[in-house]
Design a protein around this motif. Structure first.
Motif, PDB file in Angstrom:
ATOM      1  N   ARG A 160      20.128 -31.987  -6.376  1.00 29.14           N
ATOM      2  CA  ARG A 160      20.829 -33.155  -6.928  1.00 29.14           C
ATOM      3  C   ARG A 160      21.301 -32.878  -8.361  1.00 29.14           C
ATOM      4  NH1 ARG A 160      16.438 -36.058  -4.486  1.00 29.14           N
ATOM      5  NH2 ARG A 160      17.136 -37.150  -2.606  1.00 29.14           N
ATOM      6  N   PHE A 164      25.168 -32.327  -7.219  1.00 28.03           N
ATOM      7  CA  PHE A 164      25.687 -33.681  -7.149  1.00 28.03           C
ATOM      8  C   PHE A 164      26.273 -34.075  -8.503  1.00 28.03           C
ATOM      9  CE2 PHE A 164      22.738 -35.315  -3.520  1.00 28.03           C
ATOM     10  CZ  PHE A 164      23.131 -34.249  -2.740  1.00 28.03           C
ATOM     11  N   GLY A 167      23.936 -36.365 -10.924  1.00 27.28           N
ATOM     12  CA  GLY A 167      22.637 -36.258 -10.277  1.00 27.28           C
ATOM     13  C   GLY A 167      22.405 -37.201  -9.134  1.00 27.28           C
ATOM     14  N   ARG A 168      23.471 -37.912  -8.679  1.00 25.48           N
ATOM     15  CA  ARG A 168      23.243 -38.943  -7.671  1.00 25.48           C
ATOM     16  C   ARG A 168      24.139 -38.792  -6.442  1.00 25.48           C
ATOM     17  NH1 ARG A 168      23.547 -41.830 -12.442  1.00 25.48           N
ATOM     18  NH2 ARG A 168      25.635 -42.583 -11.929  1.00 25.48           N
ATOM     19  N   LYS A 169      25.425 -38.556  -6.678  1.00 26.44           N
ATOM     20  CA  LYS A 169      26.384 -38.693  -5.593  1.00 26.44           C
ATOM     21  C   LYS A 169      27.016 -37.350  -5.225  1.00 26.44           C
ATOM     22  CE  LYS A 169      30.495 -41.297  -4.212  1.00 26.44           C
ATOM     23  NZ  LYS A 169      31.506 -42.300  -4.631  1.00 26.44           N
ATOM     24  N   PRO A 170      26.861 -36.901  -3.976  1.00 29.32           N
ATOM     25  CA  PRO A 170      27.565 -35.685  -3.570  1.00 29.32           C
ATOM     26  C   PRO A 170      29.035 -35.982  -3.318  1.00 29.32           C
ATOM     27  CG  PRO A 170      26.342 -36.567  -1.714  1.00 29.32           C
ATOM     28  CD  PRO A 170      26.019 -37.437  -2.897  1.00 29.32           C
ATOM     29  N   SER A 174      30.381 -30.594  -3.102  1.00 30.36           N
ATOM     30  CA  SER A 174      28.954 -30.403  -3.379  1.00 30.36           C
ATOM     31  C   SER A 174      28.306 -29.565  -2.286  1.00 30.36           C
ATOM     32  CB  SER A 174      28.244 -31.761  -3.463  1.00 30.36           C
ATOM     33  OG  SER A 174      28.722 -32.503  -4.556  1.00 30.36           O
TER      34      SER A 174
END
Length: 512
Positions: A160, A164, A167-170, A174
């Motif tokens: 992540r 990502f 740090g949250r959303k791919p 990604s």
């Protein structure tokens, strides 16, 4: 303990076009070993901080300042950035450890800046480092490369953080780095894996990772970091084919044409392989990797192009890797043959690499013995478009002229049209356009260097090995590459120590 792990993936971006590339592409180059070290430290109960630096911002701000130990991994191209960071951490009283490709290639130079230099590691060696078992100023190594690759599920905090966004959303690009094997059975003299032992990693781990991804990150791209993927083809593909067809994630591999023979391209398609990057290397050498026996010249080009055509029927994106400037290259033939391949296989994007003498390789040893390494050239020039050796059969001016000819052919409008006509995939079309633009930028860089070779006698003398005085041209670029960290490294710091590290280390410590 408070332990930091920093993976340096690229130099600071200097132009707007580089910012976009670093953000969307370089960001996905995260290495597996730094992630494994982060997991191993976490297993031992340490407070662990992991980050990757891909050219944006200031890397020393990615980790807390009050660490007890920091592990830094880097390629040779960004080693000066690692050295500058080591100086900052030393000022803060942090114990510094360097590993990765650069540490393996040039451990003696690394000792000038780091407390410990790691050539190979495993969980036990990391535990010994954290417990203070080794004196500063030591090159250390595990007995062999690690086999305990932490599962994707256990590496998710690191994945992540590296792949990502925020740090949250791919996002679409990604990627999840994975390994199915380690080592390579071939002994290419320019490769740092030339003397590594090939071995398949546990099949149960690969199966578990694929199941986890299917459940939690369906459709997410996998990038296999194997030096040569699926040498034991059937064993690896039994794992990939065990996944239900609708749950097979897209994946990218590097492999050799020898491995991808017979009906295997079809199996690549069935398991959702989206990119293959075989190494052709040369039209006169390394034919064992190309699967053409003793065939060379035009006959090799035609057979290799036909093999790529078969792959193209099954894999959406292909890359063909070449070296130009090997001791077997001379005259016009290597250029003409590579251009012939481009014309026969426009769907395969070519990468044309300049030979780089990484330490610990036979190429490095041979060029050192012949006095052909430009010994004062800083490490941050150990990549294209820069030349850090004297080429056996070409003077510097002729060599850059032929590089320009190769790159210009690859980046011509006619070649781009043929690439775009070879695919109906819109994303691949965008990739072709972007990479072609990158080649055109490289041509501009080559022409700039060629112009200086023609007009500046001292610059030419340096590249012919007649003087060791580093041209001002490279000093200025080195300053820009380091950016805010330039003041931390003196000219002496930037001059590499190419002393050999001696014989391969035994388990434990090695004093160079």
């Amino acid at each position: 303990m408070r332990v930091g792990i920093l993976d340096l993936l690229g130099p600071p971006a200097r132009r707007p076009v580089e910012v976009a590339y670093q953000l969307f592409i370089t960001k996905q180059y995260a290495s597996i070993t730094p992630q494994a070290i982060s997991v191993w430290c976490r297993r031992q109960g340490h407070e662990t901080f992991y980050a990757t630096y891909y050219g944006l911002g200031r890397p020393h701000r990615l980790l807390p300042a009050d660490l007890d130990v920091v592990f830094i991994s880097c390629y040779t191209q960004v080693s000066h950035l690692a050295y500058a960071l080591a100086k900052l951490y030393h000022r803060a009283g942090v114990r510094t450890v360097i590993g990765g490709p650069h540490a393996k290639a040039f451990p003696v130079d690394c000792l000038r800046f780091f407390d410990l230099v790691v050539r190979e590691c495993d969980p036990e060696l990391v535990a010994d480092i954290l417990s203070g078992q080794f004196d500063p100023g030591t090159v250390i190594s595990a007995g062999r490369p690690f086999d305990d690759v932490p599962a994707v599920e256990e590496r998710m905090p690191e994945i992540r953080a590296s792949a990502f966004f925020w740090g949250r959303k791919p996002l679409l690009l990604s990627a999840v780095p994975m390994l199915a094997s380690m080592g390579c059975p071939y002994q290419c003299d320019f490769c740092i894996d030339w003397n590594s032992t090939y071995r398949l990693l546990p099949a149960d781990r690969l199966k578990a990772d694929l199941r986890y991804l299917a459940r939690h990150l369906p459709g997410r791209l996998i990038v296999f970091h194997d030096p040569n993927f699926a040498v034991k083809f059937d064993q690896v593909f039994e794992m990939l084919e065990a996944q239900p067809p609708g749950q097979r994630p897209p994946y990218i591999i590097e492999s050799s044409l020898t491995v991808l023979r017979g009906d295997r391209p079809r199996r690549l398609k069935e398991t959702n392989c989206v990119m293959v990057a075989p190494g052709v290397e040369s039209w006169t050498d390394y034919s064992n990797k190309a699967g053409v026996g003793r065939t060379g010249g035009t006959a090799k080009v035609d057979r290799v192009a036909a093999h790529f055509a078969q792959l193209a029927e099954n894999v959406p994106y292909l890359q063909a890797n070449f070296m130009f400037g090997l001791d077997t290259d001379q005259g016009d033939e290597p250029v003409e043959l590579t251009k012939r391949f481009m014309d026969l296989a426009p769907f395969a994007f070519p990468t044309i690499n300049i030979p780089v003498p990484f330490g610990g390789t036979p190429l490095h040893d041979e060029l050192t013995a012949d006095g052909r390494i430009l010994a004062t050239m800083p490490f941050n020039f150990y990549y294209a478009p820069y030349l850090v050796t004297t080429i056996k059969n070409y003077d510097p001016i002729t060599y850059y002229e032929k590089l320009i000819e190769l790159y210009s052919h690859a980046a011509s409008p006619a070649m781009l049209r043929r690439r775009l006509q070879s695919t109906a995939n819109r994303i691949i079309g965008y990739v072709h356009r972007a990479r072609t633009a990158g080649f055109r930028s490289d041509v501009t860089s080559f022409r700039r260097i060629l112009g200086m070779l023609r007009s500046d006698p001292q610059f030419l003398a340096f590249h012919e090995g007649r003087t060791t005085t580093l041209p001002e041209f490279y000093r200025r670029i080195s300053e820009r590459m380091l950016g805010h960290y330039a003041e931390l490294l003196t000219p002496a710091d930037r001059t590499p120590d190419l002393s050999p590290a001696g014989s391969p280390p035994h388990p434990g410590t090695e004093k160079p």
